[in-house]
Structure formats: C-alpha cells, structure tokens
Design a protein around this motif. Structure first.
Motif, PDB file in Angstrom:
ATOM      1  N   GLN A 135      -8.611  -0.695   4.819  1.00  0.00           N
ATOM      2  CA  GLN A 135      -7.789  -1.249   3.747  1.00  0.00           C
ATOM      3  C   GLN A 135      -8.493  -2.428   3.090  1.00  0.00           C
ATOM      4  N   PRO A 188      -4.276  -2.294  -3.399  1.00  0.00           N
ATOM      5  CA  PRO A 188      -4.539  -1.769  -2.054  1.00  0.00           C
ATOM      6  C   PRO A 188      -4.803  -0.263  -2.130  1.00  0.00           C
ATOM      7  N   SER A 225       0.817  -1.204   0.000  1.00  0.00           N
ATOM      8  CA  SER A 225       0.000   0.000   0.000  1.00  0.00           C
ATOM      9  C   SER A 225       0.853   1.256   0.000  1.00  0.00           C
ATOM     10  N   TYR A 269      -4.851  -6.783   1.817  1.00  0.00           N
ATOM     11  CA  TYR A 269      -3.651  -6.036   2.238  1.00  0.00           C
ATOM     12  C   TYR A 269      -3.695  -5.620   3.699  1.00  0.00           C
TER      13      TYR A 269
END
Lengths: 498, 1085
Positions: A493, A479, A94, A497
């Motif tokens: 999220q 993500p 991410s 992820y």
C-alpha cells in the motif's frame, strides 16, 4: 484375474476414447474469434488497435474524477455519492471504489495484447509490412504511455505490466515499480511512438481520435513538464506548433463581434482545428456524463467559485464575457457543468441519448500554456506571459482575472499560468494535476499553493483535518484499492495509507 | 472415427442382426402348416368370447400368426410349426398359453382378472434404480438412496416436483427463489459441494439425463434462470417415484455432473388390463399474509423532513421537493402528494390455481400404454403474475417377442408464464412513499383513472423507483416455453435372463421465447430515454441429443451367488442458439413488439445472437456380486470426456466401490426373531463436475463498437472438480418392519474446487479468472425413521421422522481467494466474515448494540472503570467513530455501540462474534392417521435448529437513512435530548446508526407446520354404485403455523446461489410465506 481383465477393458476404452472421441469433443466457439484464428492479416491488427481506442471510453469517468474531485472546480449535489463525498472531505480510504484502476489497466492489457501478437501477422499477410506494424505498435505504445501517465500522476508508484494476459499461465504477482521506473517506461514508449506514428490517418476523426505524431508530442510535453524536464517540454511543444496543423478558434469574429459558434465548434461538435486528441464519443457510444452532470439526479455541479473567482463577471457590461465561462464551461444560473451538458450556448441541455460530448485530452491551447510554463522555468518569463496573453485575447478574458506577475519570478508567472489553465481547461480532468505539479515542483517548494486551495474549499468543520492531511505530501497520491492489495501479495500500500 | 457414428453403427448392426435372425427362423419353419380349431369361453358364466385373440408364438414369444374368435367363440388357425406355442387372450381376462404339441383342437376357458384396479404392477421385491440399468433389489442395495413414492406427494398443491420434494427427504434441501408462479427452485443434496457454478443435482428421467440448466452463454435479455422453471415441468401426477442418490458410490456411476447428487425420476407406465382412466383435479387458493405495518403518508411526511434536517441542520428544501410542501396553492402536487396510499395492498390479490390431469393406462401382452394430458393454471398473489401449462405424455411399451422390446416415450410441455416486468416490484412497493397517490389527481382535486407516474421525485426515478401498480399491470414480461422430449429405446436379449442390451436415444427440443415491454405509463420518463416503451424479444432454441447403450450381464451362478454387470456407453450433444432484440421508444404504449418502428441506437439497446455447443461422452463398467444374500459388493468405474476442457484435461475417471453386510442374515442372529433387517453399508466413490461455460480453454476475441478486443483469457489449467465421498450407513427393521431406521454418516471432499470469478489483480486487465482453487469438506449425518406405532383393523397410525446435519468446511484454498468478505465493517448494514481454513462456514462478526445516546452527556467517552476520559487539554472527550480514518463524533440520538476496548473510539477493534447462519440440525417429521383405509389425516412439519439469522427486513425498515418508507417501529425514534428509546434518530444518508450489530441478529430456530392433509377414499360400496374404480377427495392446507422466537417474517431462509464461504444469510422477506388451501379430487373409471 478379474481385476486384470477389467483394467484391460478399461485401458482399451481409454485408448478408444482418447483417439476416436478427441475430435468429437473438440469444439470451437461458433460466434466468437479465437486467438489461433486471429492475427492473420493487417485488418486483424487494425481491428485490435481500434479496440484499444474503444476501450478508452471506459476510462473517462475515472480520468474526470481523478483529475477534478480534489480540485476546486467541483461542487456537490444531493446525489453526490458517499464515496465521492469521502474524497472531497479528505476521508480517502483504500476501500473507496474511486481508487479502482481497473479500466486503465484493461486498456493497458489490450495494448499489450497488440504488442505481443501483432508481429504474427507479418508472416501470414504479405501486404503487412514492418512499417505498418510499427505504426500500429506506435499507437498502442502511445496509448499505454498515456494510461501509465494517468496512473503515475494519480497513484505515484504502480506496477508496470508490459506483457499481455492471454492465458491463466500468464498470471503474475507484480510489485510496485518506482515513480522513476514508470516515468522512464512512459518516456521510452513515447520515444518509440513518436518515431513511428503517422502524422495523419487521412480523415478528421482519425486525426483527432487516434494517436497522431502530434498527439504523441503533446503527451510528451505533458510528461516532460511533469518530470520538470523543461527543455524537452519546449522541444515537444515546438514540434506541434511548427506543424502548422493546429490553431486557436477565436472567440471573436474578424469584425470584432462575439463568435457565437465558439462553444459549438470547440466543445459541442469537437474535433475543431484546435483539437489534438479527443475521445470520439458519438450517438452509438455515449459518455458517462449524463448521470454525472445532466440528469435531475446529477452527482456534480460546478463549485461556487467558478463564476465568482475563476471567470469573474463584468459588473458594468454583462455582455462582456469570458467566452469560456457562462454557457461554455458552466451555466452561471445553476452551476451545471455546461462543457459536457450543454447542447448549445443558449440554454438547452443534452439529453440521455445525445450525451456524447467528446473527452478533450489535448487542445492547441494546452500546447501554448505548457510551453509557457516551461519557458517560465527557463528564465523566459516574458515569452511565457506573451503566450498567456494569446490565450486570454482569443477568449476575451476579463480584466478581473488579469494579473501582472513579475516576468522574472517563475513562481508568480506559473501561478498566473495556472489560473489561466483553470479557465481554459475547466472540468477537463486537469485541475488537480496542475495544482499538484505546481506544488510538488522543486521538491515541494510550493506546497503552500496546494494548501491554500484546499483551505478555500474544505468544509469549515473539516478544515484542520483536511489541511493536516494534505501537509503530508504522501497523501497527494490515492491509495491502491484494497482489492489490489488483497489479490497481490507483492503489492504494498502507498505509505500514507498503510 | 466419431463417437456418435460409432454408436449408430453398433445400433444398426444389432438391428440388422436381429432382423436377420428373425427372418432365418421364419424361413426354416415356413414348410409344414397345421390347422388348429377350437372355442374360447368365459370360465365363470361360460358364454363364448367374441373377438378374443388366438396367437401362434415361437419359443421367444415372438408373434408368428394370429386370428380372432368369432361370435360363438370359435376359431381356426393355421400354424407353421407344431413346436410353437399358442396363446389365448382377451382384454380383462388372464392369458392362457399352451404348447401346440401336435394337438389339433383346443377348448379354452378364460378366467376374468379379479383385480383390475391396480395402477402399478406390484412386484414381489421393489427394485432400486440408480438409473443406469442394473436392477438390484432394494434390500440388496449397497448405496445410500432415499425414495419418494407418488402417493406421498400427490396431495400437495405443488405445481412441479421440486416444490413437492421440499422437506420430504433427509439430506435434500429445496429452496424457493420467489413465491410467484413459475419461479424456479434450487435443490441441494447433502449441502453444496461446489463453491459456485452448477450446484443443482443431475436429474435423470426414465434412465436418461434431463437438461435442467440454461447454457451460461444463453442471453435471454431481461429473463434469468427464474424464468426457466418449466425446465422441470413434468406433471407431478405422471410420476411413479423419485429416488435421490446421495452417496458418491451411487453418483459416481453418473460421473461428470453427478457431484451435486442425482435425482432419479421414473414416470408411470402402462400395465396389462382394461383401460383405466384416472381424473385428478385440484383447486387451491393462496393468500399473501399481512406485511409488517408501514408508515402512513402522514407519518412518512413527518419523518422525512426531520431526517434531512438532522443531517446538517439545514431543512429539507420544499421548493425543489414539492412532495413535502403541502401547499394548496400548488394543487397538482398538493393533491397527488397528500395521500395515505397502501402500495402493498394495491399490488396484492388472492392467488388461485387449478390443476386438471386425465390419464389412461392399460394394455395387453404385446403393447402397453400410459397417456396423460394435464392443464395447470395459476394466478399469483402479486398483480400481473400467472402461469398456464399444458402437459402431455405418452409412454408406450411394445414387446415384439420375449427378446425384442421397444419403448417410446414422448413428453410435451407448453408453458406460458406472466412475470412482472420488474422483479423488484414488491420491494419497490414497500419502499414507495405512502403520501404519493397511486392514481393521478387533477389540479381541481379530482381523481383521474391515470396512474401517477412522475418522471422523478425525491425517491429518484426509474429504475430506482416507479409506480408499482402501473408496473404490475401494464409492464409485460411474457415467457413462452415449448419442450418436446421423444425418447426411444430398443431392448434386445442376447441370452435370455443372462445378457441383455438396451439402446436409447433421446431428443430434447426446448424452445423459449421471452417478450417484455416497459411502457411509459410505468416509468413516467421522457420519451427520449430508452426506458420508455422499451420492447424486447428473445428467442432461445436448444437441442440436446443423448444416447445410451447398455449391456447387462447376469450369469446363472450356483445357489447362493449372484452377479450382475453393466457396461454402459453414453453420449450427449447439446446445441443452443439465441436471438435477442431490444428496442425503445415505440410510438405508443400499445405497440409492444420490437418489430414496430423504434430505436436501437446505443449500447443499451441491442440486436444480438449467440450459438453454443457442448458435448460429452462417458463409459461405465459396474458390477455387483452377492454371496448368500448376506455379503454384497458393488464396484464401478466410469470414464468421461467433456468438450469444456482443453486437450490436457479432457478426460476424467471416477471409480466407486460399495458393500453391504446383512448381519440379520447371519445364522447367529436367527434367535432375534423381532429383527427383520439389520445391515451395515459402506461406500466410497468419486464423481466429477465440469465448468459452467463452454470454450473457456480458448483465448477469445470479441468484436466491439469500434474494434476487436480480447474478451477472456485461455484457461489452460482448468481441471475436473472431483468429489470424493465416503459413506457409512445402516438399515434396521424390527417388529415386522413397523419400525425402520436408516442412518447415514458421510464425508464428501471436493477436490480442485472450481471458482468462477476468482479475484485477480486488475493490472492483468481482468478482474476474475476461473480456477481450481482448493478443497472443501461436506460432513454430516442423516437419520430417517419410519414407524407404525399402532396398527389395528380400523386404525393405522404412522410417524415418520428425519433429521440431518451438514457442515461445510474449507480445507485449503488458493491464496488468491479473498480472506474476508471485503465489506467495510465501518459502513452501515454489513457484517464481517472471515475465511477460516478448517472452521465451518457461516460465522459473522459485528458490533454490539447498546441502545441510543439519550443526551450529550451520554456521548462522553468512558474508560473501563466508567470514568470519563479526559483529553490532553483537560476537555471531555466525546465518543468517536473510526478515528482517524473517519473521525465522526457520536451525537445524542445516535446508535450506541459497545466500546469493547474502552478507548473511546468505535472501530474494527470493537467487533465481536455475533452468530452463525448455518443450522445445526434440519429435518422434518410427520404423523399420519388412517381410519379403515378410508379416512387419512396426515401432517408434515419441517424444522431447523441452532442458527442465527440477520433480520434484514428490520434493518431496512428502521434505518431512516434514505427516502424509503419505514415500518411503524420508527415512530418510537429518538427525537429530543432525554428521550430514552432503542430506536436511533433519523439521519439522512449519514451517520452510523445501522452498522452491522447484534441489534439485527436473532435466533431463528423454528418448527413449521408445512402441510396438513385430510383425505377421504370413497368406500367400495359407493364406488360400485357410481361405477367408479376409485375415488378420493382431499383438502390440504400449507404453511399454517410456525413456532419460533424469531421476530422477522421468515426464518426459513436458504442460501440460494453461490456457496460462498464468506457470505451470511439475511432474511429480507417482508411477509411470512404464503398460506394456501387446496381441494383435490381423484376419480378412476
């Protein structure tokens, strides 16, 4: 007592300051426009709508990377960045800036601003009628739908922001909406847009660079196809086909010789007869591709399979070529992504100042192939194959790429359509979404399609690792960037992820 | 009614009143005329004085009529009023004033002035000046200030005041941005009270605020704030004193803008006496110290192929990277890429500067003047940099009468600065491949005079890299500044020594021009690109008008009481306009102006202009009351209005109070004879800060290439940032003030802190918003000690010492504010910091470096007891990195990090506290020795203690991660299994060999001998012989030596720019600070 007098003096000063100096302290920007002075005329509204289109220019590199980097068409170079390599190697985090959705939401905010404030001009400009307003709103809502469609396909669940951010009082902490809610919003925006958008803007750049009703129909077809709503897909495609405004540019001249101008017409110049919607880059607005594809430090090239497997070569007659292949989509010699890099179909590259190839969103061939795909899933496999053949014929597709799927097998026909789409829309930011759409259909009935493609392109030492990841279907969506998670407490999220 | 017109109206009314009263007085007294005669002679040799002035004055000392004496010293004057007084004066003599009283004959003897050398009028008590207008004896001051006199800094080679301030005053931190001529400085008083935005203090010159900041919407093309060093270009020799206001009670009087502290600068003024001419000259030379040793071309071209090979086992492709082919059959590349170039040496030279300043001061009863002209010229230690400055100043005082006085000050500065086109030039020179030639070789191996600027090579292309020497010599970055500051003041006394008013207006015209040119010679790029023959021209014109109206009331009170009150009304109006042109591809390297035919087509090349305006008003009431010289109290309140706020938050009010108790004045302290001064001071005050940008409370739209789009959101919630300061101070003076100690302890709380680019969710369409985000504390103490341990007839030895500490702590912060610095600790070269409410800033975290895996066996994971970890299938498990997200297996030769939790996986769970970059104590000290008032040796040391710095230079020159040149330390790198070393293997663009770890963290405490000065004042005997009034000669050396354990180049890294609680200090300097030697001469006639 002294204190009291002081307060009195102070008070009188405060009164004096607030009354006499307030005007003096009230300064307006001299070189900008403030909202209170804007939204007065139809020209203001028009300028703001154009601003929404202009903001699309910032989205192109995201659209390209999201649509291609996880597909099988891109190859790396020494200058491929580590973040790009991370995605290719299945190491998707991410913190990777490729997962930033900023430019997309910036365009959405511009659209929301028009939606919120354009109605104000109705009261101040008598020549600005409700229908004009609706036409403006249709365009920005179509653009908003297009942006949300990209987000839906890339991230899955995203927050729906439908009001503009004009003041710090408008700042909100949104939660994610479900895929269904996002999809429904896209459909609703497009339904409004279709009903109110004009069919033409009176000039070619307008008709190819702005949201005409046909561009909206094309977007609808794409959205419905993603939503596995095949009847609506066919309806939307038929509206475009029935307009008779578009046609395929043939790869052959009437006398049967090769149309040497095909690349120039369709890609170098753009806005051809088969184009429905393109980002209108020009010498004053360059696309981001010079550094990505053209300069000596380019980040991407085509992958090795593009010539070998996607277009193939006629070993007996090297002049017999798929017109979309060598020196059209790609340069066979060094795998340069020619579609955006080529200045002609011979050998010349665009330079840093002429890198203004359009970004092709919808071309007429897309309509035909989307319709074919919908037909395949509504038991009309033969009709679908006929449409594929139209595309193949005009492009002089080589026998090496010919497949003879069973017309009754929707899966086989679709795989064939996918292969044709790969040839037709190489590097146009569609490949990954095609793979994903095909894999996820009917609740991931065809996941093996995606896995087999990823197996082919995964580096040998990372194959197991990557395939294991892609087996978890939640990993097919990117993500949400860490930045968004940090700035919004309500944003969760994406599950893979967490 | 407009504020300005209101003020002007008051101004005119008062002028009218004054004129009116004057004329009526004259009208009344124009009736009876008496003639007075007499003679004026010199008292000592009794010779007649020719040309002496005889003046009739009224009660207010206003000039009525006057005559001059003839050759014999005789005069005759018709006076209008026998009640008037008559004055006799001549330059160089004491003035005699006598009442007329009907006397008709005067024989006057004028006494020559015994001492005409004094430059500054020495008054019995020094006054402190908080700049507002109140005149308080320094010994009665209730506020925390420190003052620096001109003598203290005049010996330094400083080209501007901010450089001279460095390290001299406790609690004042001055940081350089670069050593190049004309580079700006950052000044911080008592730490940084704001998270971002303006942190520089308000500078007040001769009572009027002095604009030192470029409006944020000024767009100067390639220029940045560094280029605006002339903002503070007052010649150091023109300065009389500099006072720093530190506590909030003193800064509150300046209201908005004063939250970062206030610097009060007073320039020299004329004094009565014959013209005194002083000539100052300084010459200095500066040398860039030797850099850390870098690889030669041969060593570099061994490293690079090895580094690429280590990535994935594939060798460097020398058919495309011919720089490493060394193929004699390809002579062009062979000759051009087989050198051992020293790029740093090529762009470095000795720097020189010369500084001349001539001033003249003098005056008589009515008019006094101080005028100076200065010329400063400097060439930098980097090729292509230099500075030329001309300054001129004239300060005039004219006394119309004892009631009306005018002051006119005009300052003019002309600065021409040559910067390098590209400020990264030195950095690029360090990184530049040393096997590349500086000048091009032809295919026969002959050296040509052309710069070797290939369009690209393995290191990339412009602007990542370029030929540094070509860039330094042929790139142009020429900045021109013109600044004129006329300042007019009228002072009128309503009631003598009771009620006085002053009216000030100051214009500040500040025009700058920046011209740059980037020639193809320097970039080597094809002529179609915009980085070729790129010419820019930017103009910025600023006009600032400030007014100040002061009423000072000082009633006559009973013995033992004293009172002073001030009402001050101030306004400021700043306008700025700017124009920018950037074009590219002029036809030739010599066509360097954008007016030549060239291209402007895409967004990279612009024609733009901007205009901006900013206004503020302020009103202040302040009063000081003293009782028996022992109990002093000062209160004040200031109201401010500012155009940068929306209507809801436009006004701010800033109260202050302070007091002083002179314990030594109490009767019960009389028995302590050795005690000269013992006082306690306490203060409390508010001061404010305004946002950095104009118009932020509007939702604005901006025209783009196609249409119009919103450019920023309306900030309705933006409020004043308020600093609330509390200060406790004490002053001690003992043994006839031979030991003086000033100590302060303070707590400054900044409420509603601004944050300019607070991160917000980008689904809003924006990524940042300006907001008031929280509360921050700056706590600390400062101690200043001045001592004269030895004072005999011939010898005086002095020792001064200062020490201070400041701690930044966040008390609360917006939930939108990031909680970590957002770096990925799993990427190379970064450290993690966390936002910790209530903890001081500056701590950072990372891995512990344990050396290098020497072979395959060493990479096997081991648990806490040291036994090998066995996988589920019985296989030995290798150490992994960041499993499962990254899953890199450590290889022999990789950097080894401590596996704190012994799980065989190096990840975020293994990071530990590594250090804190904020010094525990900082300060300076300086001994001085004076012999017979003629010879003076002084030194100044500065120090910082108790902090850990990240040696960024070490990191960047040993990471072997890209094609940048590396230091010779990498010669000891791991190359073969079994090598035992602390330097990991070279690994191109992959691996984790330079993660943020303690490998780069070092204790950076230091003591630096900042300057040593030897000054010789010529003896009076010598002076007489040459008819000089004063003459002295001095030598100063700077940065002679630094005592430190730190192995990097410069432990004195101050964090410039934003005060980010999540940032950490990194030392990226490649050389120690420059050493310089300065020779100076001062002569007075």
């Amino acid at each position: 007592m002294i204190q009291k007098i002081k307060y009195l003096i102070l008070l009188s000063f405060a009164v004096m300051l607030t009354t006499s100096c307030n005007k003096w302290l009230e300064l307006k920007p001299q070189d900008g426009i403030i909202r209170q002075d804007f939204w007065k005329t139809k020209e203001d509204v028009n300028a703001a709508v154009l601003g929404c289109y202009a903001s699309l220019f910032n989205t192109t590199s995201s659209l390209f990377i999201w649509g291609e980097i996880r597909g099988d068409m891109l190859g790396t170079t020494l200058k491929t960045t580590s973040e790009q390599l991370d995605i290719i190697n299945g190491n998707i985090l991410s913190s990777n800036s490729i997962t930033k959705w900023n430019p997309i939401y910036q365009t959405i905010n511009y659209c929301n601003t028009v939606i919120d404030f354009a109605p104000l001009a109705l009261t101040t400009d008598q020549t600005f009628k409700q229908a004009d307003l609706n036409a403006a709103l249709a365009q920005v809502r179509a653009l908003r739908a297009y942006m949300y469609f990209e987000l839906l396909r890339t991230f899955g669940e995203v927050p729906l922001k439908l009001k503009s951010t004009s003041s710090d009082a408008d700042l909100v902490q949104l939660a994610k909406n479900t895929k269904k809610e996002v999809y429904d919003q896209i459909v609703a925006d497009l339904t409004f847009a279709e009903a109110n958008a004009p069919t033409t803007y009176g000039d070619r750049i307008g008709d190819k660079g702005k949201m005409t009703r046909y561009a909206i129909n094309s977007l609808q077809a794409d959205v419905y196809l993603w939503g596995e709503d095949y009847a609506n897909t066919i309806t939307a495609c038929n509206k475009v086909i029935a307009s008779n405004q578009f046609g395929l540019i043939s790869g052959k001249n009437p006398d049967g010789s090769v149309n040497t101008q095909w690349f120039n017409t369709v890609f170098y110049n753009g806005n051809s007869n088969e184009s429905i919607f393109e980002f209108q880059y020009s010498s004053s607005v360059l696309n981001p591709f010079y550094n990505m594809f053209i300069s000596s430090s380019k980040q991407f090239a085509g992958s090795a399979i593009v010539m070998d497997q996607v277009y193939t070569v006629d070993l007996l007659d090297d002049q017999n070529k798929d017109i979309r292949g060598d020196l059209s989509s790609i340069k066979a010699g060094d795998l340069t992504i020619w579609k955006f890099a080529g200045a002609d179909n011979v050998k010349n590259l665009r330079t840093s100042t002429t890198s203004y190839a359009h970004w092709f969103v919808y071309r007429y061939s897309d309509i035909l192939l989307m319709k074919a795909e919908a037909l395949a899933w509504t038991q009309k496999g033969q009709d679908a194959l006929d449409l594929v053949n139209v595309i193949r014929t005009r492009a002089n597709a080589l026998p090496g790429t010919l497949m003879n799927p069973d017309p009754t097998s929707a899966v086989d026909v679709t795989d064939y359509i996918m292969a044709e789409r790969q040839r037709e829309f190489a590097f146009e930011g569609k490949r990954w979404f095609d793979i994903l759409r095909n894999a996820k259909r009917n609740n991931y009935a065809h996941l093996d399609y995606l896995l087999s493609i990823e197996t082919d392109i995964a580096p040998s030492d990372k194959q197991t690792f990557i395939i294991n990841k892609y087996k978890d279907v939640r990993s097919h969506y990117l993500p949400i960037n860490i930045y968004e998670i940090q700035t919004d407490k309500n944003l969760i999220q994406n599950p893979f992820y967490q | 009614m407009r504020m300005k017109s209101f003020l002007t109206r008051i101004f005119y009314c008062l002028i009218a009143l004054v004129l009116l009263s004057g004329t009526t007085v004259m009208a009344q007294q124009a009736k009876e005329k008496i003639t007075i005669r007499g003679k004026v002679i010199d008292k000592t040799d009794r010779t007649p004085i020719y040309g002496g002035s005889v003046v009739e004055r009224d009660q207010d000392m206003r000039y009525v009529t006057g005559v001059a004496t003839d050759l014999n010293g005789n005069f005759a004057i018709k006076i209008s009023n026998p009640k008037n007084i008559i004055s006799f004066s001549y330059i160089g003599y004491k003035t005699v004033i006598l009442p007329v009283n009907g006397q008709a004959n005067f024989n006057i003897e004028l006494e020559p002035l015994s001492n005409q050398l004094g430059e500054v009028v020495i008054s019995a008590n020094t006054k402190t000046n908080n700049g507002t207008g109140l005149n308080i004896d320094a010994r009665s001051s209730t506020i925390a200030t420190s003052t620096l006199k001109a003598e203290d800094v005049q010996d330094l080679g400083a080209s501007s005041i901010d450089q001279a301030l460095a390290g001299r005053l406790s609690g004042v931190d001055v940081g350089t941005t670069s050593g190049d001529p004309g580079a700006g400085m950052s000044i911080r008083i008592r730490g940084t009270a704001s998270l971002n935005g303006s942190s520089n203090p308000l500078i007040v010159v001769d009572g009027m605020p002095y604009e030192t900041q470029i409006p944020s919407d000024f767009n100067f093309g390639t220029a940045d704030e560094q280029g605006y060093a002339q903002l503070l270009n007052i010649a150091p020799t023109d300065i009389m004193d500099i006072t720093v206001l530190k506590d909030a009670a003193s800064t509150a009087l300046w209201g908005s803008r004063a939250a970062n502290g206030v610097l009060i600068i007073n320039t020299k003024r004329g004094s009565i006496g014959k013209p005194a001419i002083t000539y100052n000259v300084k010459f200095s030379g500066a040398k860039q110290p030797n850099s850390i040793p870098m690889l030669t071309g041969d060593q570099y071209s061994t490293l690079i192929p090895e580094m690429v090979m280590n990535r994935d086992g594939l060798p460097l492709d020398i058919t495309t990277n011919k720089e490493f082919a060394y193929d004699p059959n390809d002579p062009l590349n062979y000759y051009n890429y087989s050198r051992n170039s020293d790029w740093i040496d090529a762009i470095t030279k000795l720097g020189y500067s010369q500084d001349h300043n001539i001033s003249m001061q003098g005056g008589g009863e009515k008019a006094r003047y101080y005028a100076s002209v200065g010329y400063f010229n400097q060439t930098g230690t980097t090729v292509g940099t230099g500075l030329n400055r001309i300054t001129a100043k004239i300060n005039l005082d004219y006394n119309v009468s004892s009631r009306i006085r005018f002051r006119t000050d005009i300052t003019y500065t002309h600065v021409v600065t040559d910067f390098n086109y590209n400020k990264t030039i030195r950095g690029v020179a360090y990184n530049k491949m040393p096997n590349m030639s500086i000048y091009q070789y032809d295919e026969y191996g002959n050296l040509t005079p052309n710069y070797f600027s290939p369009a690209q090579n393995i290191q990339g292309q412009y602007d990542a890299t370029f030929n540094p020497l070509a860039m330094a010599l042929v790139g142009v970055n020429h900045q021109l500044g013109e600044r004129i500051t006329p300042h007019f003041q009228l002072q009128y006394t309503f009631i003598p020594s009771v009620l006085t008013a002053t009216f000030d207006v100051q214009y500040d015209i500040n025009n700058s021009k920046t011209q740059t040119f980037l020639p193809q010679l320097a970039t080597g790029r094809p002529t179609t690109e915009t980085s070729v023959n790129r010419a820019t021209d930017a103009d910025g014109d600023g006009l600032n008008i400030q007014t100040k109206t002061n009423f000072i009331y000082q009633p006559k009170l009973k013995e033992g009481h004293s009172f002073q009150a001030l009402l001050s009304i101030q306004s400021s109006d700043s306008r700025s306009i700017s124009h920018n042109v950037a074009t590219a591809n002029t036809a030739s390297d010599v066509l360097q102006d954008p007016s030549n035919p060239s291209r402007t087509q895409n967004s990279d090349l612009t024609l733009s202009s901007g205009a901006s305006q900013y206004r503020s008003v302020g009103a202040l009431i302040s009063a000081q009351y003293g009782y028996l010289d022992r109990y002093l109290i000062n209160v004040g309140i200031r109201g401010d209005g500012n155009s940068r706020f929306g209507p809801n938050n436009r006004y701010g009010f800033f109260p202050s109070a302070s007091g002083r108790w002179r314990i030594s004045g109490e009767p019960f302290m009389k028995k302590f004879k050795f005690l000269d001064e013992l006082s306690l001071r306490a203060s409390y005050g508010h001061s404010g800060n305004v946002p950095g940008s104009n118009y932020s409370f509007y939702n604005t739209y901006q025209p783009g290439i196609w249409g119009v789009y919103p450019s920023n959101m309306e900030l309705t919630n933006l409020r004043w940032e308020t600093l609330i300061g509390k200060n406790l101070g004490f002053n001690l003076g003992i043994l006839k003030n031979r030991v003086k100690i000033d100590a302060e302890i303070y707590q400054n709380t900044t409420k509603d802190m601004f944050y300019n680019n607070l991160q917000i969710s980008s689904f809003t369409g924006f990524t940042g918003v300006s907001m008031n985000v929280g509360t921050m504390d700056n706590d600390g103490f400062e101690i200043n000690i001045n001592t004269i341990p030895i004072k005999t007839k011939n010898w005086t030895i002095g020792f001064d010492f200062n020490i201070s500490k400041n701690i930044n702590t966040l008390r609360s912060i917006s939930e939108f504010y990031p909680k970590t610095n957002g770096t990925k600790i799993t990427s190379n070269g970064v450290y993690q910091t966390f936002l910790q409410i209530g903890n001081p800033f500056g701590s950072y975290y990372g891995f512990r470096f344990k050396g290098v895996y020497k072979d395959a066996d060493a990479t096997i994971a081991r648990d806490a007891s040291g036994t090998e970890i066995i996988g589920p299938n019985g296989q030995k498990v290798q150490m992994r990195f960041n499993y499962p997200a990254t899953n890199y297996l450590f290889q022999p030769g990789d950097a080894m990090y401590e596996d704190v939790n012994h799980d065989g996986n190096i990840d975020y769970k293994d990071i530990v506290y590594l250090g804190n970059g904020i010094p525990k104590l900082t300060g300076g000290f300086g001994p001085s020795v004076t012999y017979k008032n003629n010879l003076k040796l002084s030194a100044f040391f500065s120090y910082r203690w108790g902090y850990q710095l990240i040696n960024g230079t070490k990191m960047n020159t040993t990471n072997m991660y890209n094609f940048n040149n590396q230091s010779t330390a990498v010669l000891g790198r791991w190359r073969n299994p079994g090598d035992i070393t602390n330097m990991p293997r070279a690994l191109y663009n992959s691996g984790y060999n330079w993660l943020g770890s303690d490998r780069y963290v070092e204790d950076a405490s230091f003591i630096r001998l900042r300057s040593v000065t030897l000054r010789y004042n010529f003896t009076p005997k010598f002076l007489e012989k040459f008819k000089f009034k004063a003459a002295s000669f001095y030598v100063t050396t700077e940065n002679l030596f630094t005592w430190t354990k730190y192995t990097g180049q410069d432990p004195d890294v101050s964090s410039g720019g934003d005060n980010n609680p999540l940032s950490y200090n990194v030392d990226n300097s490649m050389t120690p600070p420059g050493k310089s030697v300065l020779f100076g001469l001062t002569v007075g006639f």
